[in-house]
Design an enzyme around this catalytic site. Structure first.
Site, short mmCIF file in Angstrom:
data_model
loop_
_atom_site.label_atom_id
_atom_site.label_comp_id
_atom_site.label_asym_id
_atom_site.label_seq_id
_atom_site.Cartn_x
_atom_site.Cartn_y
_atom_site.Cartn_z
N TYR A 125 -0.49 -4.41 -22.99
CA TYR A 125 0.91 -4.81 -22.96
C TYR A 125 1.41 -5.23 -24.34
O TYR A 125 2.52 -5.71 -24.46
CB TYR A 125 1.11 -5.96 -21.96
CG TYR A 125 1.00 -5.53 -20.52
CD1 TYR A 125 0.17 -4.47 -20.17
CD2 TYR A 125 1.70 -6.18 -19.52
CE1 TYR A 125 0.04 -4.08 -18.85
CE2 TYR A 125 1.58 -5.78 -18.20
CZ TYR A 125 0.75 -4.73 -17.87
OH TYR A 125 0.64 -4.34 -16.57
N LYS A 172 -14.04 -4.35 -17.25
CA LYS A 172 -14.61 -3.01 -17.21
C LYS A 172 -15.46 -2.87 -18.49
O LYS A 172 -15.30 -1.93 -19.28
CB LYS A 172 -13.46 -1.98 -17.15
CG LYS A 172 -13.89 -0.58 -16.86
CD LYS A 172 -14.09 -0.29 -15.39
CE LYS A 172 -14.66 1.09 -15.18
NZ LYS A 172 -14.98 1.38 -13.79
N ASP A 205 -13.20 -2.26 -10.54
CA ASP A 205 -13.08 -1.38 -9.37
C ASP A 205 -13.82 -1.97 -8.18
O ASP A 205 -13.31 -2.01 -7.06
CB ASP A 205 -13.55 0.05 -9.69
CG ASP A 205 -14.75 0.10 -10.62
OD1 ASP A 205 -15.20 -0.97 -11.08
OD2 ASP A 205 -15.25 1.21 -10.90
N ASP A 229 -2.20 -8.00 -13.75
CA ASP A 229 -0.90 -7.61 -13.20
C ASP A 229 -1.12 -6.92 -11.85
O ASP A 229 -0.47 -7.23 -10.84
CB ASP A 229 -0.24 -6.64 -14.21
CG ASP A 229 1.22 -6.42 -13.92
OD1 ASP A 229 1.74 -6.99 -12.95
OD2 ASP A 229 1.86 -5.65 -14.67
#
Ligand code: NAI
Length: 333
Positions: A125, A172, A205, A229
């Protein structure tokens, strides 16, 4: 009891309706508060020529706390988001979203009670994107030790203050070994200073699958900006949607408490909006100010009104008006 001055940004659309209801409830709780009302967005542009007037920013810096209704952002044209502008101007680096099921609201997880902490200032972002050659673009993911450390510290401090037991970092780092790796390393370093709080981590995930199948295993989840988010809205969905959950953006200069839903132009002006999300944000705000007693009083009364189920707004299957819901809570208090 200390008297607190709070910057109030009613917002637009349903903002003024839900804000009025919440102000009424907070005042009836016995909390000693005084409001400084300011406009932002289109209303401020019309009156002061600026969507985020300097006076408003000064007011938040002075009072260090604000309660904010939703503000419309024009799509594809016009001014940039006031919400994002506020976060940038005040460096509100921590986004806090407690997600707790409410009685009598249809949800797959009626016992759910977890908190999402999202880093608010960097990651993908940062908005650093460019065309490398026609047909190829690059978007940079920025992760710093400074921001990762302060958000981890925020999560553990919150856990300590609110008596929570565990913080789970979601990442991740198996693929983004450097960026998410740094985020995870900072989390682990900070965790050592909080030995009484369990610290673990999950790959994003898997964390999403676990959230849908067995969300009760989470207590506080700590995420970078983009994962945060997405996962914070996923969590809101687990307990009945964005109309119910509170939110806060917190930094060193101040804290802005706000509903996460938008200005709902389709129902604005009809007096039928549900003020629950903003009310829960106000409860969070009172706790942040150390006003635990009025916070608990409002929360108990709100839960009782939900349990009884007689007064509920249209979005959650009832017929009651915004003002009737506020009056019911005040009557219980
Ligand atoms: P929205 O959240 O305003 O509305 C989505 C749907 O939920 C609508 O059907 C609306 O009637 C309903 N809804 C939302 N809040 C409700 C409440 N408290 N009670 C009853 N029903 C409620 O989302 P939308 O339509 O995507 O956005 C409208 C405007 O709000 C846009 O300009 C957007 O930029 C802005 N927005 C502002 C936010 C903020 O100020 N924090 C956050 C999200 C959107």
């Amino acid at each position: 009891m200390t008297k607190h001055t709070i910057t109030l940004i009613p917002g637009d659309g349903i903002g003024p309706e839900v804000s009025a209801a919440v102000v009424q409830i907070v005042e009836a709780s016995g909390a000693q508060v005084e409001w400084e009302t300011h406009y932002a967005g289109a209303q401020a542009l019309e009156k002061f020529g600026d969507t985020l007037p300097q006076e408003l920013l000064e007011s938040i810096k002075r009072n260090r706390v604000a309660l904010k209704g939703p503000i419309t952002t024009p799509v594809g044209k016009g001014f940039t988001s006031v919400n994002v502008g506020l976060r940038k101007a005040l460096d509100l680096y921590a986004n806090l979203r407690p997600v707790r099921a409410l009685p009598n609201i249809p949800s797959r997880y009626p016992e759910l009670d977890l908190v999402v902490v999202r880093e608010n200032t960097e990651d993908l972002y940062s908005g650093i994107e460019h065309v490398v050659v026609p047909g190829v673009v690059e978007s940079l993911k920025i992760i710093t030790e400074k921001a990762s450390t302060r958000i981890a510290r925020f999560a553990f401090d919150y856990a300590r203050r609110e008596g929570r037991k565990k913080v789970t970092a979601v990442h991740k780092a198996n693929i983004m070994k450097l960026s998410d790796g740094l985020f995870l390393e900072c989390f682990r370093n900070v965790a050592r200073d909080y030995p009484e709080i369990e610290a673990d981590d999950k790959i994003v995930d898997n964390a999403c699958m676990q959230l849908v199948m067995r969300p009760e295993q989470f207590d506080i989840m700590l995420l970078e900006n983009l994962y945060g988010d997405i996962v914070s809205d996923l969590c809101a969905g687990l307990i009945g949607g964005l109309g119910l959950v509170p939110g806060a953006n917190i930094g060193e200069l101040g804290a802005v408490f706000e509903a996460v839903h938008g200005s709902a132009p389709d129902i604005a002006g009809q007096g039928i909006a549900n003020p629950t999300a903003l009310l829960q944000s106000a409860i969070l705000m009172l706790r942040h100010l150390g006003e635990r007693e009025p916070a608990e009083k409002i929360e108990k009364a709100m839960l009782k009104v939900f349990e009884e189920g007689r007064v509920r707004t249209r979005d959650i299957g009832g017929e009651s008006k915004t003002a009737e819901f506020a009056e019911a809570i005040i009557a219980v208090m």
